[in-house]
Design a protein around this motif. Structure first.
Motif, short mmCIF file in Angstrom:
data_model
loop_
_atom_site.label_atom_id
_atom_site.label_comp_id
_atom_site.label_asym_id
_atom_site.label_seq_id
_atom_site.Cartn_x
_atom_site.Cartn_y
_atom_site.Cartn_z
N SER A 82 0.67 -1.11 -0.06
CA SER A 82 -0.04 0.02 0.09
C SER A 82 0.98 1.25 -0.17
O SER A 82 1.99 1.35 0.48
N VAL A 83 0.29 2.38 -0.51
CA VAL A 83 0.87 3.76 -0.26
C VAL A 83 0.20 4.10 1.17
O VAL A 83 -0.93 4.65 0.96
N ALA A 84 0.99 4.02 2.03
CA ALA A 84 0.56 4.09 3.31
C ALA A 84 1.29 5.35 4.17
O ALA A 84 2.59 5.26 4.44
N ARG A 139 4.87 4.06 6.16
CA ARG A 139 4.39 3.09 6.94
C ARG A 139 4.38 1.67 6.41
O ARG A 139 4.24 0.71 7.25
N ASP A 140 4.63 1.44 5.10
CA ASP A 140 4.67 0.12 4.46
C ASP A 140 6.36 -0.05 4.15
O ASP A 140 7.04 0.86 3.58
N VAL A 141 7.03 -1.09 4.54
CA VAL A 141 8.07 -1.49 4.39
C VAL A 141 8.45 -1.51 2.87
O VAL A 141 9.43 -1.11 2.45
N PHE A 142 7.76 -1.90 2.03
CA PHE A 142 7.96 -2.12 0.65
C PHE A 142 7.92 -0.50 0.02
O PHE A 142 8.95 -0.34 -0.61
N LEU A 143 7.23 0.43 0.42
CA LEU A 143 6.97 1.81 0.23
C LEU A 143 8.34 2.11 0.54
O LEU A 143 9.10 2.92 -0.18
N LEU A 183 20.42 -3.12 -2.51
CA LEU A 183 20.19 -4.59 -2.57
C LEU A 183 20.38 -5.67 -1.59
O LEU A 183 19.61 -6.52 -1.43
N ILE A 184 21.15 -5.14 -0.56
CA ILE A 184 21.11 -5.91 0.77
C ILE A 184 19.70 -5.76 1.58
O ILE A 184 19.31 -6.70 1.96
N MET A 185 19.14 -4.69 1.57
CA MET A 185 18.05 -4.42 2.18
C MET A 185 16.89 -5.09 1.41
O MET A 185 16.05 -5.76 1.96
N LEU A 186 16.87 -5.44 0.09
CA LEU A 186 15.83 -6.13 -0.72
C LEU A 186 15.67 -7.34 -0.24
O LEU A 186 14.46 -7.73 -0.24
N VAL A 187 16.74 -8.13 0.20
CA VAL A 187 16.60 -9.35 0.47
C VAL A 187 15.80 -9.67 1.94
O VAL A 187 15.06 -10.24 2.13
N GLY A 188 16.22 -8.62 2.84
CA GLY A 188 15.40 -8.46 3.97
C GLY A 188 13.73 -8.14 3.72
O GLY A 188 13.02 -8.58 4.50
N VAL A 189 13.26 -7.29 2.47
CA VAL A 189 12.24 -6.85 2.51
C VAL A 189 11.38 -7.93 1.90
O VAL A 189 10.05 -8.32 2.15
N ILE A 190 11.97 -8.85 1.06
CA ILE A 190 11.46 -9.89 0.54
C ILE A 190 11.11 -11.18 1.76
O ILE A 190 10.05 -11.63 1.81
N ALA A 191 12.08 -11.25 2.66
CA ALA A 191 11.78 -11.94 3.62
C ALA A 191 10.82 -11.62 4.74
O ALA A 191 10.19 -12.43 5.25
N VAL A 192 10.77 -10.32 4.76
CA VAL A 192 9.46 -9.64 5.54
C VAL A 192 8.27 -10.30 5.08
O VAL A 192 7.46 -10.44 5.97
N TYR A 193 8.16 -9.92 3.92
CA TYR A 193 6.82 -10.60 3.35
C TYR A 193 6.70 -11.99 3.51
O TYR A 193 5.66 -12.60 3.74
N TYR A 203 2.65 -5.80 4.47
CA TYR A 203 4.06 -4.98 4.40
C TYR A 203 3.87 -3.82 5.46
O TYR A 203 4.99 -2.92 5.75
N MET A 204 2.68 -3.71 5.97
CA MET A 204 2.48 -2.67 6.91
C MET A 204 3.36 -2.70 8.24
O MET A 204 3.32 -3.95 8.92
N ILE A 205 4.28 -1.68 8.68
CA ILE A 205 4.96 -1.80 9.68
C ILE A 205 4.21 -2.05 10.95
O ILE A 205 4.80 -2.95 11.94
N ASP A 206 3.19 -1.61 11.35
CA ASP A 206 2.46 -1.69 12.72
C ASP A 206 2.21 -3.18 12.83
O ASP A 206 2.05 -3.57 13.69
N VAL A 207 1.69 -3.96 11.65
CA VAL A 207 1.03 -4.93 11.63
C VAL A 207 2.14 -6.05 11.75
O VAL A 207 2.30 -6.95 12.66
N LEU A 208 3.45 -5.86 11.11
CA LEU A 208 4.50 -6.76 11.06
C LEU A 208 5.16 -6.81 12.63
O LEU A 208 5.62 -7.65 13.02
N ALA A 209 5.00 -5.55 13.21
CA ALA A 209 5.69 -5.53 14.35
C ALA A 209 4.86 -6.70 15.58
O ALA A 209 5.58 -6.97 16.32
N GLN A 210 3.69 -7.16 15.19
CA GLN A 210 3.15 -8.21 15.84
C GLN A 210 3.22 -9.38 15.03
O GLN A 210 3.10 -10.43 15.67
#
Length: 517
Positions: A82-84, A139-143, A183-193, A203-210
């Motif tokens: 999302s664009v959040a 607020r969106d990790v991907f964004l 590029l290093i961060m991209l690995v983490g972004v994929i893993a977060v999803y 990808y919402m940060i406040d949701v992922l925190a839980q």
């Protein structure tokens, strides 16, 4: 999960679109470039005024730990992107820093280029301002990742097209380090999803925190992917080498926004992503991170003392200062963590003063080399005085912006890690040397043969605004800490300081609850 307060008006979207539309207009409407100075300054002041209005009318300091002015728009629903937008107290003060410095940089560079080059230079500045606001509001990790990468574009052209003799080499080094970090961060972004909650808000940060559920080994690797990217941006030793080369060649205003604002994305990212999403890994890595931060403090200070180029000197002092911020963030002390955010703002203001006043000096002496100067206080006393005040603010003179945050970081760290605090104090001693010694060499001594005018009215206004900010932060740091304190509740502090947790999702939820925007 952190409370979210929806916006009744798209304040943040407006703040992003205004400079973005202005940059586009300067690019396609050639007649507009003839009034680019007034147009850009007026637009940047309007952005600052709108942000202040939003803070006064819509933002509640009492709820500064909550996500406020929230806006969410669908983007890629298949992967939950999302664009959040939304801000809490920490992101609000960083947007305030960015919107305050942009019109000052425009004023400082007012007569640096002809009409066409001024239009393009200021257009890139406006584009950069839109990205800075977006990054601190995302607020969106991907964004956040997309904007983190997009930030490279305007900065590359601001360095490569408007810098010194070796500007293209410096721009390329900046580009390579930034792409590597992305590029290093991209690995983490994929893993977060992959390990996140998934669904429409995956990808919402406040949701992922839980909702980030991963084995401990995977959490550490994901944490490192984000941390390394942020350490490059911060910049921390030994990933800092791009910064001195960049600031040596970049225009003073570009260096101001790069070091004063954009590099804070490193420490900001550590706070809003690394700590709440990976609490166990952050706790495990904290001792090593603190050692690297101490090395940054001492190494940066020693390299600053040995630098003959004033722009490189300021860059190395920033490496040292970022070490203090990182110690505060990973100390486990609420006092030190609050001090680290205050340090980010204070450093942005003080370093802006140093970069811009050295830029004014370089225009007069046609050099940034310390050895080419001497006795300039006798011909440019106002310039000398503003350099000294800006320098003293960065070395934490009481009454100026740097004192309270450095004191908070050191005292807070000493309570939980006395050894780290004692080593960090050495940076305070070295700081006095790397500021006062260049001042002595550049401004004291016999009257120079080369005569020059002192600061003009516009340059005095630039430095006056920055010095006023230094004094305001020195005497009333609560203007920042009142926004920051609520975000550092017991959960964030517990992330670092508590005994080791077992790998259990209930622990992750408790640690992360209410930490992050």
């Amino acid at each position: 999960m952190q409370p979210v307060i929806e916006a009744t008006f798209p304040w943040l979207t407006t703040l992003v679109l205004l400079p973005l539309v202005g940059a586009f207009a300067l690019a396609v409407i050639k007649p507009l470039r003839k009034i680019a100075r007034a147009f850009t300054l007026g637009l940047s002041v309007a952005v600052l005024a709108i942000f202040i209005a939003a803070m006064i009318t819509q933002f509640s300091i009492a709820d500064a730990d909550a996500v406020q002015l929230s806006e969410t728009y669908g983007w890629i629903p298949q992967i939950g992107v999302s664009v959040a937008w939304g801000v809490n107290g920490i992101s609000a003060v960083m947007i305030a820093l960015a919107t305050f410095l942009v019109p000052i940089v425009i004023l400082a560079a007012w007569n640096d280029y002809d009409d066409d080059r001024t239009g393009s230079y200021f257009g890139w500045i406006l584009f950069l301002e839109a990205i800075m606001i977006s990054l601190f509001a995302a607020r969106d990790v991907f964004l956040f990742y997309i904007l983190f990468e997009l930030m490279i574009v305007p900065m590359y052209f601001l360095i490569g097209n408007y810098g010194g003799v070796n500007r293209r080499r410096a721009a390329m080094k900046f580009l390579l380090y930034s792409i590597l970090g992305g590029l290093i961060m991209l690995v983490g972004v994929i893993a977060v999803y992959t390990y996140g909650t998934g669904g429409p808000r995956g990808y919402m940060i406040d949701v992922l925190a839980q909702g980030l559920k991963a084995p401990s080994s995977a959490q550490m690797w994901i944490f490192l992917s984000f941390f390394i990217a942020f350490a490059i941006k911060a910049p921390m030793w030994p990933l800092h080498t791009w910064l001195p080369d960049t600031t040596e060649e970049a225009p003073a205003g570009t260096s101001t926004l790069l070091v004063g604002v954009l590099d804070k994305l490193g420490t900001y990212g550590m706070i809003v992503i690394c700590l709440p999403l990976f609490p166990i890994s952050a706790q495990t890595a904290a001792p090593i991170v603190i050692v690297l931060a101490i090395v940054s403090i001492i190494w940066g200070a020693l390299m600053a003392i040995g630098s003959d180029n004033l722009m490189r000197l300021i860059a190395y002092t920033s490496v040292s200062h970022f070490g203090f911020m990182v110690i505060g963030i990973f100390s486990g002390s609420q006092l030190a963590m609050t001090g680290a955010v205050l340090y980010m703002v204070a450093h942005g203001v003080g370093t802006a003063g140093l970069f811009l006043v050295v830029g004014f000096l370089g225009k007069r002496g046609n050099s940034y080399s310390i050895s080419n100067y001497g006795g300039w206080q006798r011909v440019t006393p106002v310039l000398a005085g503003t350099f000294l005040i800006s320098g003293l603010a960065t070395v934490a003179l009481p009454g100026l912006s740097g004192f309270v945050p450095e004191y908070m970081v050191l005292v807070g760290t000493f309570k939980v890690n006395p050894v780290a605090a004692v080593f960090a104090v050495s940076g305070v001693v070295l700081a006095a040397i790397y500021i006062l010694l260049p001042y002595q060499r550049v401004f004291t001594g016999p009257r120079p043969e080369l005569l020059s005018d002192d600061l003009n009215a516009r340059e005095k206004l630039v430095m006056g605004l920055l010095i006023a900010a230094m004094l305001a932060l020195g005497f009333y740091p609560a203007a920042v800490t009142n926004f920051v304190n609520p975000s550092f509740d017991a959960g964030v502090v517990q992330t670092i300081s508590a005994p080791q947790y077992s790998v259990d999702t209930s622990d992750i939820a408790v640690v992360s609850e209410g930490d992050i925007k």
